[in-house]
Design a protein around this motif. Structure first.
Motif, mmCIF file in Angstrom:
data_model
loop_
_atom_site.group_PDB
_atom_site.id
_atom_site.type_symbol
_atom_site.label_atom_id
_atom_site.label_comp_id
_atom_site.label_asym_id
_atom_site.label_seq_id
_atom_site.Cartn_x
_atom_site.Cartn_y
_atom_site.Cartn_z
ATOM 1 N N THR A 315 8.980 -5.541 -4.418
ATOM 2 C CA THR A 315 10.027 -4.789 -4.736
ATOM 3 C C THR A 315 11.626 -6.016 -4.775
ATOM 4 O O THR A 315 13.357 -5.511 -5.513
ATOM 5 C CB THR A 315 11.269 -3.795 -3.693
ATOM 6 O OG1 THR A 315 10.162 -2.838 -3.385
ATOM 7 C CG2 THR A 315 12.458 -3.618 -3.485
ATOM 8 N N SER A 389 16.489 3.782 -2.224
ATOM 9 C CA SER A 389 15.923 4.399 -1.021
ATOM 10 C C SER A 389 14.637 3.673 -1.594
ATOM 11 O O SER A 389 14.196 4.675 -2.832
ATOM 12 C CB SER A 389 15.970 6.014 -0.502
ATOM 13 O OG SER A 389 14.673 5.736 0.575
ATOM 14 N N ASP A 415 16.241 7.921 -4.761
ATOM 15 C CA ASP A 415 15.255 7.957 -4.284
ATOM 16 C C ASP A 415 14.019 7.243 -5.668
ATOM 17 O O ASP A 415 13.799 7.973 -6.182
ATOM 18 C CB ASP A 415 15.042 9.374 -3.640
ATOM 19 C CG ASP A 415 13.922 8.771 -2.510
ATOM 20 O OD1 ASP A 415 13.377 8.054 -2.562
ATOM 21 O OD2 ASP A 415 13.259 10.059 -2.271
ATOM 22 N N PHE A 417 10.810 6.423 -6.465
ATOM 23 C CA PHE A 417 9.528 6.523 -6.306
ATOM 24 C C PHE A 417 9.008 5.302 -7.588
ATOM 25 O O PHE A 417 8.718 5.018 -8.526
ATOM 26 C CB PHE A 417 9.035 7.604 -6.976
ATOM 27 C CG PHE A 417 7.235 7.497 -7.151
ATOM 28 C CD1 PHE A 417 6.474 6.560 -5.528
ATOM 29 C CD2 PHE A 417 6.767 7.344 -8.219
ATOM 30 C CE1 PHE A 417 4.980 6.593 -5.429
ATOM 31 C CE2 PHE A 417 5.547 7.169 -8.141
ATOM 32 C CZ PHE A 417 4.774 6.983 -7.688
ATOM 33 N N TRP A 418 7.532 3.769 -7.448
ATOM 34 C CA TRP A 418 7.595 3.188 -7.739
ATOM 35 C C TRP A 418 6.478 2.200 -7.085
ATOM 36 O O TRP A 418 6.343 2.720 -5.990
ATOM 37 C CB TRP A 418 8.762 2.267 -8.748
ATOM 38 C CG TRP A 418 9.568 1.259 -8.171
ATOM 39 C CD1 TRP A 418 10.050 1.730 -6.860
ATOM 40 C CD2 TRP A 418 9.302 0.353 -7.612
ATOM 41 N NE1 TRP A 418 10.694 0.702 -6.179
ATOM 42 C CE2 TRP A 418 10.120 -0.456 -6.969
ATOM 43 C CE3 TRP A 418 8.509 -1.123 -8.243
ATOM 44 C CZ2 TRP A 418 10.455 -1.775 -6.584
ATOM 45 C CZ3 TRP A 418 8.427 -2.504 -7.685
ATOM 46 C CH2 TRP A 418 10.080 -2.667 -7.612
ATOM 47 N N GLN A 419 5.384 1.757 -7.531
ATOM 48 C CA GLN A 419 4.908 0.853 -6.651
ATOM 49 C C GLN A 419 4.830 -0.324 -7.200
ATOM 50 O O GLN A 419 4.300 -1.194 -8.159
ATOM 51 C CB GLN A 419 3.315 1.146 -6.804
ATOM 52 C CG GLN A 419 3.570 3.071 -7.230
ATOM 53 C CD GLN A 419 2.162 3.738 -7.187
ATOM 54 O OE1 GLN A 419 1.486 3.621 -8.579
ATOM 55 N NE2 GLN A 419 1.161 4.005 -6.922
ATOM 56 N N THR A 420 3.599 -1.727 -6.603
ATOM 57 C CA THR A 420 3.793 -3.285 -6.998
ATOM 58 C C THR A 420 2.742 -2.705 -8.448
ATOM 59 O O THR A 420 3.267 -3.895 -9.154
ATOM 60 C CB THR A 420 2.399 -3.592 -6.014
ATOM 61 O OG1 THR A 420 2.944 -3.345 -4.445
ATOM 62 C CG2 THR A 420 2.580 -5.020 -6.236
ATOM 63 N N ASP A 506 -0.912 9.086 -5.100
ATOM 64 C CA ASP A 506 -0.075 9.641 -4.309
ATOM 65 C C ASP A 506 -0.316 11.570 -5.549
ATOM 66 O O ASP A 506 -0.015 11.334 -6.206
ATOM 67 C CB ASP A 506 1.733 9.244 -5.429
ATOM 68 C CG ASP A 506 2.238 7.626 -4.090
ATOM 69 O OD1 ASP A 506 2.120 8.077 -3.119
ATOM 70 O OD2 ASP A 506 1.878 7.025 -4.560
ATOM 71 N N ILE A 518 7.641 13.504 -4.180
ATOM 72 C CA ILE A 518 6.326 12.818 -3.634
ATOM 73 C C ILE A 518 5.953 13.396 -2.524
ATOM 74 O O ILE A 518 6.788 12.959 -1.635
ATOM 75 C CB ILE A 518 6.500 11.750 -3.703
ATOM 76 C CG1 ILE A 518 7.274 10.391 -4.611
ATOM 77 C CG2 ILE A 518 5.459 10.382 -3.251
ATOM 78 C CD1 ILE A 518 6.022 10.858 -6.048
ATOM 79 N N ASN A 527 1.235 4.321 4.907
ATOM 80 C CA ASN A 527 2.696 3.075 4.534
ATOM 81 C C ASN A 527 3.607 3.192 5.691
ATOM 82 O O ASN A 527 4.260 4.622 6.338
ATOM 83 C CB ASN A 527 3.272 4.548 3.408
ATOM 84 C CG ASN A 527 4.228 3.583 3.338
ATOM 85 O OD1 ASN A 527 5.315 2.867 3.805
ATOM 86 N ND2 ASN A 527 4.524 3.790 2.006
HETATM 87 C C1 WTA Z 1 5.054 5.308 -1.615
HETATM 88 C C2 WTA Z 1 6.978 -0.180 -3.111
HETATM 89 C C3 WTA Z 1 7.674 8.345 -1.099
HETATM 90 C C4 WTA Z 1 4.228 5.687 -2.640
HETATM 91 C C5 WTA Z 1 7.867 -0.211 -4.441
HETATM 92 C C6 WTA Z 1 3.667 4.495 -3.616
HETATM 93 C C7 WTA Z 1 7.391 6.381 -2.133
HETATM 94 C C8 WTA Z 1 3.592 3.097 -2.439
HETATM 95 C C9 WTA Z 1 8.319 5.850 -2.461
HETATM 96 C C10 WTA Z 1 3.745 1.639 -3.009
HETATM 97 C C11 WTA Z 1 9.530 7.026 -2.423
HETATM 98 C C12 WTA Z 1 7.567 3.809 -3.075
HETATM 99 N N1 WTA Z 1 8.969 7.716 -2.267
HETATM 100 N N2 WTA Z 1 7.236 7.809 -1.411
HETATM 101 N N3 WTA Z 1 11.081 6.418 -3.168
HETATM 102 N N4 WTA Z 1 8.648 4.213 -2.935
HETATM 103 N N5 WTA Z 1 6.335 4.782 -1.649
HETATM 104 O O1 WTA Z 1 3.353 -0.604 -3.710
HETATM 105 O O2 WTA Z 1 3.281 5.772 -1.767
HETATM 106 O O3 WTA Z 1 4.737 -0.999 -1.554
HETATM 107 O O4 WTA Z 1 2.168 4.341 -3.740
HETATM 108 O O5 WTA Z 1 5.509 -0.519 -3.915
HETATM 109 O O6 WTA Z 1 4.428 3.384 -1.460
HETATM 110 O O7 WTA Z 1 3.827 0.482 -2.332
HETATM 111 P P1 WTA Z 1 4.440 -0.579 -2.802
#
Ligand code: WTA
Length: 655
Positions: A315, A389, A415, A417-420, A506, A518, A527
């Motif tokens: 992030t 968020s 809100d 949702f994303w990932q590394t 997820d 999610i 988490n």
């Molecule tokens: C979770 C963080 C619900 C999810 C950017 C994902 C979320 C993991 C959300 C990735 C959200 C991230 N709502 N769950 N808005 N954002 N997640 O790699 O399980 O640290 O797979 O990336 O966080 O975490 P990472």
């Protein structure tokens, strides 16, 4: 598509201070989204122009999710430099504009800093020359282990400038974890600082670095930034960053990089084994980070943007440094924590710097909600326009508080949702374009094609009002390209459970309106306060302790952290459980991984529930940890069902 903003157009916009018109409305989103998935080459060919290319690309998308041939390339024949996109291209029009506002841990002893684009250019060029002077070349890896200080951004951008690949290790990680990552990517240089102040305490980074480096090749050098001036030991491999930067030239041409040259590696936890090095490349990542930053936060020229994350997480990479700076924004870098010196700190900083977009994690929102509304109400938050968020699902109670008390009902909440692995937002509402639903990530960003699959058969579940696992049907420019040094692991982790798709790990629900929710990880990743952790990592830390025979770790619901860490521990024969040993194990895990991995609850388990083939039944352990053992399901396949009764009787988490 009149709302498409190219790099040149961003420069030309006036600086509105009143409520700007959102970049897209609902119809605009629908049209752009349709265009992005029906003709990705045309869509990204156009939006790829939002960054500056040295040699323009002629090819846009060349990606394959085919088993045995996972190959992801975007803009593959273009060349560019990420640092030049974040700095140089803004100099003519906004050299004197603040690029980074640095806000220190302790506002009573230290002033905040305003770093202009011209300052940033100077410091990054100097640091780039320092790196070169230490023998760092294009393609070399540099590990960064720094507090949230401007030098962290300089270091990232200096690497990018000379084509070195940075790998940031969060300053809360232990020496062991740091050493493993330095070795994992075979880094030539470590950049660290004397100490990291946080919440009024200090982490001894340099001493951690020394311990870590003891387990690394002698040739790894160490560049040390002075943050507090506290005393540190100095070794032969150490170099004084401040002195070298002062002496260095501020002229350092930006290296011409291919779009698919790696920009950074970031280690992240998965369900098995050691953390893996997620590799992001240059062109697609920059396009995606900057475009999501603009649209998701409805960023406009002149806005002050604050993402409270640490640059040690993705992030911070995408939404403190690369996205905002590529867009010529003013971005805040915050060294501290939400509750220091008091629970009003976030809001004080928002008021002080007239923050327009504020982006944080649900765990922080929950903690601050608990501190009381008066901390928010005494600060002027009238410049806030959009709230974000990230990191974990946000519960409706926290969402409503964020909306009403912080946003005064006027600021859309995105809100995200994303990932590394995804480089940037995948599912998110867009301000002005989405009717918000508390707790839902709602809709795909441009170019993202989510599908819901039946978990066992892997069949696509069409229609609305359905639930399953979340996968992506096709590639997007910000997607990770490989696991550093292990392309097979990349394929195995993300593309083998559901062939032909990217598997997020997820679960999700698509509601009657087609909006996505999610539901949390479906694998053994938990988490904790928005920090992602593999239960296997905590388990292997625990069993590395001489008194531990076996361990199983699961998550359980935690009011503030979202999930807490629940560890079942079986001791070696002859070892006696005690509170002292429990403390010892907590300290042990802290030192093996870092404070964020410390178990919240440790239950002594004379035995673990296993199948006859010896597989631990985590489903049962999760239920017990959740204090919800009424419906344990079928336990008849257990080798010794009586184990379960003992675990229930001695469970640690009782409502
Ligand atoms: C979770 C963080 C619900 C999810 C950017 C994902 C979320 C993991 C959300 C990735 C959200 C991230 N709502 N769950 N808005 N954002 N997640 O790699 O399980 O640290 O797979 O990336 O966080 O975490 P990472």
């Amino acid at each position: 598509m009149s709302d498409v903003v190219s790099g040149a157009e961003i420069d030309a916009q006036p600086a509105p201070k009143t409520q700007p018109k959102p970049h897209v409305d609902a119809d605009g989103y629908a049209q752009m989204y349709a265009a992005s998935v029906t003709d990705p080459d045309a869509f990204w060919g156009e939006h790829g122009q939002r960054i500056d290319w040295i040699k323009p690309f002629t090819k846009v998308k060349n990606t394959s999710f085919e088993p045995g041939n996972i190959d992801i390339r975007w803009f593959e024949d273009g060349t560019l430099n990420a640092a030049a996109n974040c700095i140089d291209r803004h100099l003519a029009t906004r050299g004197d504009q603040t690029a980074i506002i640095w806000e220190p841990d302790d506002p009573n002893t230290t002033e905040s800093l305003h770093i202009t684009y011209a300052d940033l250019h100077r410091s990054v060029s100097k640091m780039a020359n320092v790196l070169k002077g230490l023998g760092v070349e294009k393609g070399d890896r540099v590990v960064i282990y720094l507090p949230m200080i401007p030098e962290a951004a300089y270091a990232m951008l200096a690497c990018a400038r000379i084509g070195a690949i940075h790998s940031i290790v969060f300053a809360g990680f232990s020496p062991d974890a740091l050493g493993a990552r330095i070795n994992g990517c075979d880094a030539k240089l470590l950049i660290t600082a004397d100490f990291a102040p946080r919440g009024g305490r200090q982490t001894p980074l340099k001493s951690n670095a020394d311990t870590a480096l003891a387990a690394c090749k002698d040739s790894v050098q160490c560049l040390v930034v002075k943050r507090t001036g506290g005393e540190v030991t100095w070794t032969d491999r150490d170099h004084d960053c401040n002195a070298l930067m002062e002496a260095a030239s501020d002229d350092c041409p930006a290296e011409e990089m291919n779009a698919e040259d790696p920009l950074f590696i970031l280690y992240t936890s998965g369900s098995t084994g050691q953390p893996k090095g997620v590799v992001h490349t240059t062109g697609g990542y920059m396009v995606y980070a900057s475009m999501t930053h603009q649209y998701t936060f409805d960023y406009h020229e002149g806005d002050v943007f604050w993402c409270t994350a640490d640059v040690g997480w993705v992030t911070g990479h995408s939404y403190i440094v690369y996205g905002p700076l590529a867009n010529g924004a003013t971005t805040i870098m915050f060294e501290g924590v939400p509750t220091y010196p008091d629970a009003g700190r976030f809001w004080e900083v928002c008021a002080k710097h007239k923050v327009n977009q504020f982006y944080t994690a649900p765990t922080a929102i929950r903690a601050l909600m608990g501190a009381g509304n008066e901390w928010v109400e005494k600060h002027d938050l009238s410049d806030l326009r959009v709230l974000g968020s990230v990191g974990e699902p946000i519960n409706p109670e926290a969402w409503n508080w964020y909306n009403e008390v912080v946003g005064k009902g006027n600021c859309p909440i995105v809100d995200t949702f994303w990932q590394t692995e995804t480089g940037g937002h995948m599912l998110t509402p867009l301000p002005g374009a989405t009717d918000l639903k508390p707790g839902a990530a709602q809709q795909p960003f441009f170019g993202v094609q989510p599908v819901v699959l039946e978990p066992t058969s892997g069949e696509i579940i069409d229609g609305n009002g359905v639930e399953g696992v979340l996968c992506m049907k096709d590639s997007w420019p910000g997607q990770m390209r490989t696991v550093w040094g292990d392309h097979e692991r990349f394929e195995k982790t993300y593309f083998s459970d559901y062939k032909g798709y990217y598997f997020s790990g997820d679960g999700c629900r698509r509601d009657e309106d087609g909006d996505y929710w999610i539901t949390g990880r479906v694998d053994d990743v938990i988490n904790v306060s928005g920090h992602r952790m593999g239960t296997a990592e905590v388990e292997s830390a625990l069993v590395a302790h001489a008194k531990v025979a076996e361990s199983a770790v699961v998550g359980y619901p935690h009011d503030v952290k979202g999930q807490g860490i629940y560890a079942y521990v079986t001791l070696m024969n002859g070892e006696e459980p005690s509170d002292a040993l429990r403390k010892e194990l907590e300290t042990w895990v802290r030192s093996e991984i870092g404070p964020i991995a410390k178990p919240d609850l440790i239950q002594w388990a004379p035995g673990l529930p296993k199948t006859r083939s010896g597989k631990i039944m985590r489903r049962i352990l999760r239920k017990i940890a959740e204090d919800d053992f009424g419906a344990l399901g079928d336990t008849s396949t257990l080798a010794d069902p009586s184990v379960v009764d003992d675990l229930i009787a001695n469970r640690m988490n009782r409502a």
